[in-house]
Design a protein around this motif. Structure first.
Motif, PDB file in Angstrom:
ATOM      1  N   MET A 242      -0.934  -2.419   1.650  1.00 43.91           N
ATOM      2  CA  MET A 242      -1.852  -2.025   0.914  1.00 43.91           C
ATOM      3  C   MET A 242      -3.243  -2.492   2.130  1.00 43.91           C
ATOM      4  O   MET A 242      -3.248  -2.730   2.775  1.00 43.91           O
ATOM      5  N   SER A 243      -4.098  -0.926   1.814  1.00 40.72           N
ATOM      6  CA  SER A 243      -5.375  -1.366   2.231  1.00 40.72           C
ATOM      7  C   SER A 243      -6.679  -0.729   2.308  1.00 40.72           C
ATOM      8  O   SER A 243      -6.352   0.742   0.898  1.00 40.72           O
ATOM      9  N   ALA A 244      -7.640  -0.733   1.762  1.00 36.94           N
ATOM     10  CA  ALA A 244      -8.475  -0.888   1.145  1.00 36.94           C
ATOM     11  C   ALA A 244      -9.943   0.194   2.555  1.00 36.94           C
ATOM     12  O   ALA A 244     -10.380  -0.385   3.024  1.00 36.94           O
ATOM     13  N   ALA A 245     -11.067   0.387   1.737  1.00 35.87           N
ATOM     14  CA  ALA A 245     -11.949   1.496   2.008  1.00 35.87           C
ATOM     15  C   ALA A 245     -12.472   2.299   0.751  1.00 35.87           C
ATOM     16  O   ALA A 245     -12.424   2.959   0.928  1.00 35.87           O
ATOM     17  N   GLY A 246     -12.929   1.327   0.842  1.00 38.76           N
ATOM     18  CA  GLY A 246     -14.183   2.231   0.015  1.00 38.76           C
ATOM     19  C   GLY A 246     -13.691   1.868  -1.452  1.00 38.76           C
ATOM     20  O   GLY A 246     -13.571   0.463  -1.534  1.00 38.76           O
ATOM     21  N   PRO A 247     -14.642   2.013  -2.267  1.00 44.73           N
ATOM     22  CA  PRO A 247     -14.553   2.809  -3.545  1.00 44.73           C
ATOM     23  C   PRO A 247     -12.067   2.486  -3.737  1.00 44.73           C
ATOM     24  O   PRO A 247     -12.202   2.510  -4.809  1.00 44.73           O
ATOM     25  N   PHE A 248     -11.476   3.098  -3.011  1.00 45.87           N
ATOM     26  CA  PHE A 248     -10.433   2.972  -3.309  1.00 45.87           C
ATOM     27  C   PHE A 248      -9.431   2.300  -2.051  1.00 45.87           C
ATOM     28  O   PHE A 248      -9.674   1.952  -1.540  1.00 45.87           O
ATOM     29  N   THR A 249      -8.308   1.484  -2.859  1.00 46.47           N
ATOM     30  CA  THR A 249      -7.113   1.581  -2.447  1.00 46.47           C
ATOM     31  C   THR A 249      -5.783   1.517  -2.265  1.00 46.47           C
ATOM     32  O   THR A 249      -5.232   2.114  -3.182  1.00 46.47           O
ATOM     33  N   LEU A 250      -5.298   1.466  -1.071  1.00 50.96           N
ATOM     34  CA  LEU A 250      -4.322   2.805  -0.862  1.00 50.96           C
ATOM     35  C   LEU A 250      -3.013   1.600  -1.173  1.00 50.96           C
ATOM     36  O   LEU A 250      -2.983   0.411  -0.338  1.00 50.96           O
ATOM     37  N   PHE A 251      -1.943   1.813  -1.697  1.00 51.92           N
ATOM     38  CA  PHE A 251      -0.573   1.383  -2.159  1.00 51.92           C
ATOM     39  C   PHE A 251       0.120   2.425  -2.294  1.00 51.92           C
ATOM     40  O   PHE A 251       1.317   2.734  -2.963  1.00 51.92           O
ATOM     41  N   GLU A 252       0.936   1.859  -0.541  1.00 48.38           N
ATOM     42  CA  GLU A 252       1.546   2.923  -0.567  1.00 48.38           C
ATOM     43  C   GLU A 252       3.010   2.559   0.132  1.00 48.38           C
ATOM     44  O   GLU A 252       3.778   1.673   0.587  1.00 48.38           O
ATOM     45  N   HIS A 253       3.464   3.786  -0.392  1.00 48.30           N
ATOM     46  CA  HIS A 253       5.462   3.226  -0.716  1.00 48.30           C
ATOM     47  C   HIS A 253       6.051   4.282   0.112  1.00 48.30           C
ATOM     48  O   HIS A 253       5.948   5.875   0.048  1.00 48.30           O
ATOM     49  N   GLY A 254       7.467   4.142   0.751  1.00 48.86           N
ATOM     50  CA  GLY A 254       7.995   5.522   0.884  1.00 48.86           C
ATOM     51  C   GLY A 254       9.359   6.132   0.043  1.00 48.86           C
ATOM     52  O   GLY A 254       9.141   7.240   0.295  1.00 48.86           O
ATOM     53  N   ARG A 255       9.812   5.644  -0.955  1.00 46.77           N
ATOM     54  CA  ARG A 255      10.280   6.236  -1.966  1.00 46.77           C
ATOM     55  C   ARG A 255      10.295   5.360  -3.455  1.00 46.77           C
ATOM     56  O   ARG A 255      10.039   3.980  -3.490  1.00 46.77           O
ATOM     57  N   LEU A 256       9.338   6.066  -4.467  1.00 48.26           N
ATOM     58  CA  LEU A 256       9.397   5.226  -5.401  1.00 48.26           C
ATOM     59  C   LEU A 256       9.645   5.876  -7.139  1.00 48.26           C
ATOM     60  O   LEU A 256      10.549   7.707  -6.497  1.00 48.26           O
ATOM     61  N   ASP A 257      10.140   5.701  -8.084  1.00 47.01           N
ATOM     62  CA  ASP A 257      11.059   6.779  -9.186  1.00 47.01           C
ATOM     63  C   ASP A 257       9.799   7.670  -9.782  1.00 47.01           C
ATOM     64  O   ASP A 257      10.002   8.816  -8.996  1.00 47.01           O
ATOM     65  N   SER A 258       8.546   7.044  -9.363  1.00 43.99           N
ATOM     66  CA  SER A 258       7.063   8.042  -9.573  1.00 43.99           C
ATOM     67  C   SER A 258       6.021   7.355  -9.139  1.00 43.99           C
ATOM     68  O   SER A 258       5.847   5.702  -9.855  1.00 43.99           O
ATOM     69  N   THR A 259       5.395   7.901  -9.066  1.00 45.74           N
ATOM     70  CA  THR A 259       3.328   7.135  -8.388  1.00 45.74           C
ATOM     71  C   THR A 259       3.157   6.900 -10.082  1.00 45.74           C
ATOM     72  O   THR A 259       2.630   5.808  -9.757  1.00 45.74           O
ATOM     73  N   HIS A 260       3.343   7.903 -10.833  1.00 38.65           N
ATOM     74  CA  HIS A 260       2.725   7.910 -12.080  1.00 38.65           C
ATOM     75  C   HIS A 260       3.394   7.057 -13.089  1.00 38.65           C
ATOM     76  O   HIS A 260       2.501   6.012 -13.117  1.00 38.65           O
ATOM     77  N   ALA A 261       4.891   7.035 -13.127  1.00 36.55           N
ATOM     78  CA  ALA A 261       5.423   5.153 -13.749  1.00 36.55           C
ATOM     79  C   ALA A 261       4.839   4.452 -12.994  1.00 36.55           C
ATOM     80  O   ALA A 261       4.985   3.634 -13.700  1.00 36.55           O
TER      81      ALA A 261
END
Ligand code: BTN
Length: 245
Positions: free
Chosen positions: A1-20
């Motif tokens: 997790m990394s926060a930068a102002g109005p958004f926070t990144l949750f970074e993944h190598g592989r997911l089923d779907s970022t939306h799901a």
């Protein structure tokens, strides 16, 4: 997790779907969470389509929990993300355009698509997730078998697409710069930015609905950000479908 102002990144190598993932974890994720994945095993497109996500593109979903969620804002988030993607592509030297409702076109093909979904809790709007898939590094052969023309930024820029992380940051900067105005004033706040990139406005178009119906007319976007068609029977509002011109 990394926060930068109005958004926070949750970074993944592989997911089923970022939306799901964003929908599953909606209650635990903060407002402004941006879920990314380098690959998706079940990337979702609009109208039940699949979004190929084999690692050569950018895939992300933004979690939005506005103070006053309203159903009317949902199409506006799609518009805002489409214009933020356009703005990042323009900075890379490209000349994209928006095709209602969710396509970003460039150089004769689709370069990115937007997907938005409202989140309802106890019968009331609770927020939304809005995501994008953008083709960055694919070659022509990667798109063989698709039923409509697709392009990547690398194909248009002569081999090297923009660096994924920097490109995402440009999109997010543009999106979150305009988000407060959009939520306060509605589509009017971004109408100018949207209209100058909306290649379908003023064109004679057809809209094919999921149920097989076809509507025809000259396209425009109204003050609420909805597609309207001016035809022989006057002006009609269109809520969904596939546009061609
Ligand atoms: C479309 O043009 O049909 C919309 C495509 C949206 C694809 C993106 S990739 C990131 C996010 N996660 C998904 O599963 N879909 C969206």
């Amino acid at each position: 997790m990394s926060a930068a102002g109005p958004f926070t990144l949750f970074e993944h190598g592989r997911l089923d779907s970022t939306h799901a993932f964003a929908l599953r974890e909606f209650s635990r994720l903060p407002d402004g969470a941006v879920v990314t994945a380098l690959r998706q095993d079940a990337g979702r497109g609009r109208l039940g389509r699949t979004w190929l996500s084999e690692g050569k593109g950018l895939y992300f979903t933004i979690v939005l929990k506005p103070a006053a969620p309203s159903p009317e804002i949902l199409p506006c988030y799609t518009h805002l993300l489409a214009l933020a993607v356009c703005s990042a592509l323009e900075r890379a030297g490209l000349a994209p355009s928006i095709k209602w409702p969710n396509d970003v076109l460039c150089g004769g093909g689709k370069l990115a698509g937007i997907l938005a979904e409202a989140v309802i809790a106890q019968g009331r709007p609770d927020g939304a997730v809005v995501g994008a898939g953008a083709n960055l590094y694919q070659e022509t052969a990667d798109f063989a078998g698709l039923d409509r023309p697709a392009v990547s930024a690398a194909m248009l820029l002569g081999g090297a697409g923009p660096e994924r992380g920097a490109f995402l940051r440009e999109i997010l900067d543009a999106f979150f710069a305009l988000r407060p105005a959009l939520e306060e004033r509605g589509f009017q706040a971004v109408a100018g930015e949207y209209r100058r990139r909306a290649g379908f406005i003023g064109k004679r178009v057809r809209v094919f609905s999921a149920s097989g119906g076809v509507l025809e007319g000259t396209a425009d976007i109204d003050d609420a950000g909805l597609l309207v068609l001016d035809g022989p029977d006057g002006r009609i509002s269109v809520t969904g479908g596939e546009l061609s011109f």
